[in-house]
Scaffold this active site. Structure first.
Site, PDB file in Angstrom:
ATOM      1  CD  GLU A 466      -6.499  11.722   5.283  1.00 23.73           C
ATOM      2  OE1 GLU A 466      -6.991  11.081   4.360  1.00 23.73           O
ATOM      3  OE2 GLU A 466      -7.032  11.845   6.396  1.00 23.73           O
ATOM      4  CD  GLU A 736      -6.325   4.323   5.636  1.00 23.11           C
ATOM      5  OE1 GLU A 736      -6.171   4.186   4.395  1.00 23.11           O
ATOM      6  OE2 GLU A 736      -6.854   5.315   6.147  1.00 23.11           O
TER       7      GLU A 736
END
Ligand code: BGC
Length: 871
Positions: A466, A736
């Site tokens: 990502e 996260e």
């Protein structure tokens, strides 16, 4: 080194003993050699920041010296400050004489036509290119400067020495529009007579794999990396000779068989090209280079604005145990972004393999499922000569643990493994310690998630496939980030990326640079509420922290276009879902917040900020427009989402946090909304339920409504979900997700579970601003006034914090003993502190001089003070 702005801004910080010191005037001088190019004369002003150059036009490729002197509150002059230097870059396009060069395109087997510009996105292992050229220098130059960049990544060498310490240079930009170059003074590396310049080229963001779209994973900007380099040799007689990239260079492949951000690197030391960047090397078998025209057009060349990525901290690896695979598991003690350095001895052809992961699973095996398609594996093939040293060049990984597989007969005792953390080399500006080890670990985790994600752009995470510049992540974390590091130049750079990604209809995007995220679309999608809104919020924060109007002025029209885009799409003043991506309060837990409510709350906020930004740069014509628009959106919000009792649709923590922090409600409902917020906390058994958008507001709003104790409760929580829960599990960075790992479920879905995402680290701003009490003042940007409203708490016991503000070092220390808290502060010269305490002080001492004490709200000038009060 290498400045492209015709109007660089000058800043200084003042030093001075005593109290209530200030600047009443300054004089700034800029010289080139003996010539004064600007003398401001004595300017009556308190300003120490953002003084724009106003002398003769600066000339490319020159050193300038500057100094400043100031007059204090009694018109007493200081000495001249120690002389500082800056060097201009190649400021005009016509200053460039170099051509882009690259290896010739080699057709893949079975291909008929070169597809250099068609972006074949299937990843293929490709060796890194070496490029070189010999040249001679008549005599030793008095000065040598090199300007260099790449489409891809480069490492520059001169006479066998590596130039500079940058890694992953020139960094990530939209290479179809703009590329940044770096400048280095290389006088010391050039000899009279024979010299050699050489570069290695890697794929990086340009042609390597970036992002999570596996079918179109690589070649986002082009098919092969290219180099642009211009070396200036300046002789004593004033003549300048230029060595530039052109068809006289040659190229070869070498030991780097491939090197890619997501795949890792394969390095075969048997293929090393000894002395390839030194005179006398036999390059007769090297290939000519192609002078190459970047597609679709040559990008703009701009000097890099912020310090580049460099190797910053080293962590020796410690062997934990042997894995089932036969490899050895090493622990670095810290989750980092970077790579390893190995020192080893082996036979020619021995293979050493490094796999990288953030976690170990229950069996102690390396956990890599959450890396998705990132292979994150480096291989070193030994040359078999003495002690060898390896570190990869054009890849990086996000990792805490390493699994090292050794060749037969080699034991871990004979190998040394060190993790190297890399990030943009920004000045660290904040430090904070407290009486709670858990809170100290949280402070460290926040700082490390920032370090690990400040890699050319502010990324979401450094490990999986990502690593984009996601804008809401940055926006909610930015105030925190600005305490930890000087983020001014880094944001100026990223704002260019944001601007270049903006869509023709005014929409900002979710990520910048945006290309790899939307490889199938001609244009990217418009940004989601909270994401596309980020530039407005970032510009406002940049103003408050640095008092810098220039960034607002430069990008103002883009912000206006975004606001217009929202208004056009939402004539009823409700920001309805369908028009955008809408991630809502992303990754919250418990009841989800209504997405249209969150979106509309953000709309009120950014319109309010636009009114203020317009005012800051004197666009008074727009102020009334935005004030009216904000009222209309507020009214729509009230009508659609708020009942008479101040209850907001969805009844979530985030709903009340946004409404309160964005001042959406009429004053008479604020207290009710505050009570609803506390009720929501009670219903969650004193736990948070916020996602990315809500978390930033949680503790600050609790302090604002007089419930700091509740904010501290959240801070000290160690049960799920909380910051403390991850720390009990051994986190060294911010997760996260609150539920990245839980006792009953183990690891969260492998689809999206990073252990290094800074968004939830947004609590850092409350620690600096409200726990230590070092906050900005919205009425006096750039920390000329420091807003000091510390919130004391017995459980924390003590705090020691400092922040190197643009105006100088601010310190705050407090300690609770018995029923008394003793608070010591340092306010830099030319600044004042606006203080608000829970109760009037018992004593107030300036240095060793007691001052009379009035109420709990008062202001102090510069100097050191000790204040005591009962608690
Ligand atoms: C990223 C986030 C980002 C989000 C948007 C994720 O994949 O990791 O940090 O903000 O997508 O929905």
């Amino acid at each position: 080194m290498g400045l492209n702005r015709p109007d660089p801004h000058f800043d200084w910080a003042l030093d001075g003993t005593g109290h209530d010191r200030s600047q009443t005037a300054y004089r700034l001088i800029v010289r080139h050699g003996e010539t004064t190019v600007w003398d401001s004369g004595k300017v009556a002003s308190e300003q120490t920041q953002q003084i724009a150059y106003a002398g003769h036009a600066l000339v490319s490729d020159r050193y300038y010296a500057w100094s400043v002197m100031v007059w204090d509150e009694s018109d007493e002059a200081s000495d001249w400050a120690e002389t500082q230097y800056f060097r201009t870059g190649l400021m005009q396009p016509e200053d460039w004489h170099a051509s882009w060069i690259a290896r010739y395109f080699v057709l893949p087997v079975g291909r008929e036509a070169p597809n250099d510009n068609l972006y074949d996105n299937r990843w293929q292992a490709r060796p890194a290119d070496h490029l070189r050229r010999d040249f001679s220098s008549r005599t030793k130059p008095v000065r040598a400067t090199v300007y260099v960049t790449a489409l891809g990544l480069y490492e520059l060498h001169l006479n066998g020495e590596r130039v500079g310490e940058d890694v992953m240079a020139p960094g990530w930009t939209d290479y179809h529009q703009r590329v940044e170059y770096q400048s280095h003074d290389v006088t010391a590396l050039i000899a009279a007579g024979d010299n050699t310049i050489g570069a290695m080229l890697g794929e990086g963001w340009y042609s390597g794999r970036v992002g999570h779209n596996q079918r179109r994973a690589g070649n986002h900007y082009g098919g092969r990396p290219a180099l642009l380099c211009q070396l200036h040799l300046e002789y004593a007689d004033g003549r300048i000779e230029r060595i530039v990239t052109d068809e006289s260079w040659t190229t070869s492949q070498g030991p780097v068989c491939y090197s890619d951000f997501l795949m890792g690197e394969l390095y075969d030391a048997r293929l090393e090209l000894d002395g390839w960047a030194e005179p006398g090397f036999d390059a007769s078998r090297w290939q000519p280079v192609e002078v190459f025209s970047p597609d679709p057009r040559p990008p703009r060349l701009e000097a890099s604005r912020a310090p580049q990525v460099r190797e910053i901290v080293r962590f020796p690896g410690r062997v934990l145990h042997r894995a089932k695979t036969g490899g050895y598991i090493y622990d670095l003690g810290q989750n980092i972004a970077g790579y390893c350095e190995l020192q080893l001895s082996g036979k020619a052809g021995d293979r050493f393999t490094l796999r990288h992961g953030e976690m170990l699973d229950g069996e102690g095996e390396l956990y890599v499922a959450n890396l998705r398609h990132a292979v994150a594996t480096d291989h070193y093939i030994a040359r078999g000569e003495g002690r060898e040293r390896f570190k990869p060049r054009f890849t990086f990984h996000g990792f805490h643990y390493v699994e090292l597989t050794l060749p037969e007969g080699i034991s871990p005792e004979s190998v040394s493994l060190t993790g190297i953390a890399i990030h943009n080399d920004l000045k660290l500006t904040g430090a904070m310690r407290t009486g709670s080890p858990m809170v100290n670990q949280l402070i460290s985790n926040i700082e490390w998630s920032q370090r690990d994600n400040f890699l050319s752009v502010p990324t979401d995470c450094p490990q999986r496939d990502e690593r984009y510049g996601w804008s809401a992540d940055a926006q909610v974390f930015w105030k925190t980030a600005g305490y930890v590091m000087d983020v001014s130049a880094f944001l100026e750079k990223w704002f260019e990326d944001i601007a270049e990604a903006q869509l023709p209809d005014g929409a900002f995007t979710d990520v910048a640079p945006s290309k790899p995220l939307n490889p199938y679309r001609l244009t990217a999608q418009p940004g989601a509420p909270g994401w596309g809104d980020a530039p407005v919020i970032l510009a406002w924060q940049h103003w408050l922290r640095y008092g810098d109007r220039a960034l607002i002025e430069k990008h103002y029209d883009r912000l206006v276009a975004w606001l217009k885009h929202i208004a056009d799409a939402n004539p009823d003043h409700l920001r309805i879902n369908a028009v955008y991506n809408n991630y809502g309060d992303w990754l919250s837990i418990g009841p989800a917040s209504d997405r249209t409510m969150v979106a509309t709350a953000y709309w009120v906020h950014v319109v309010d900020l636009m009114a203020r930004l317009s005012d800051v740069i004197g666009r008074t014509d727009m102020v009334a427009h935005y004030v009216a628009q904000a009222e209309a959106v507020r009214a729509a919000f009230m009508k659609a989402f708020v009942d008479a009792d101040g209850r907001i649709t969805g009844d979530t923590q985030t709903a009340y946090l946004l409404a309160l922090d964005f001042s959406i409600l009429p004053p008479e409902l604020d207290a009710r909304a505050g009570q609803h917020l506390l009720r929501k906390l009670d219903e969650a058994d004193g736990h948070l339920q916020t996602g990315f958008l809500g978390v930033k507001h949680l503790c600050p709003v609790l302090s604002d409504i007089g419930a700091s104790t509740r904010a501290y409760d959240l801070l000290f929580n160690e049960t799920y979900p909380s910051w403390g829960f991850s720390i009990v599990q051994g986190a060294t960075t911010i997760w996260e997700r609150w539920d990245g790992w839980t006792e009953d479920r183990g690891f969260q879905s492998v689809n999206m579970n990073s252990f290094n995402h800074y968004a939830y680290g947004a609590v850092g701003e409350w620690l600096y601003a409200r726990v230590a009490g070092i906050d900005w003042d919205e009425a006096a940007p750039g920390y000329s006034t420091i807003c000091m409203r510390p919130q004391f708490d017995r459980r924390l016991g003590w705090v020691e914090a400092r922040y190197d503000a643009p105006t100088g070092r601010i310190e705050s220390q407090w300690r609770i003993e018995g029923d008394v808290v003793t608070w010591t502060i340092a306010v830099p010269p030319n600044c004042r502190a606006a203080i608000t305490l829970p109760s009037a002080p018992l004593t107030l001492v300036a240095g060793d001089r007691p001052l009379p004490v009035a109420g709990k709200d008062f202001a102090l000038g510069s100097g050191r003070y000790t204040i005591s009060l009962s608690i």
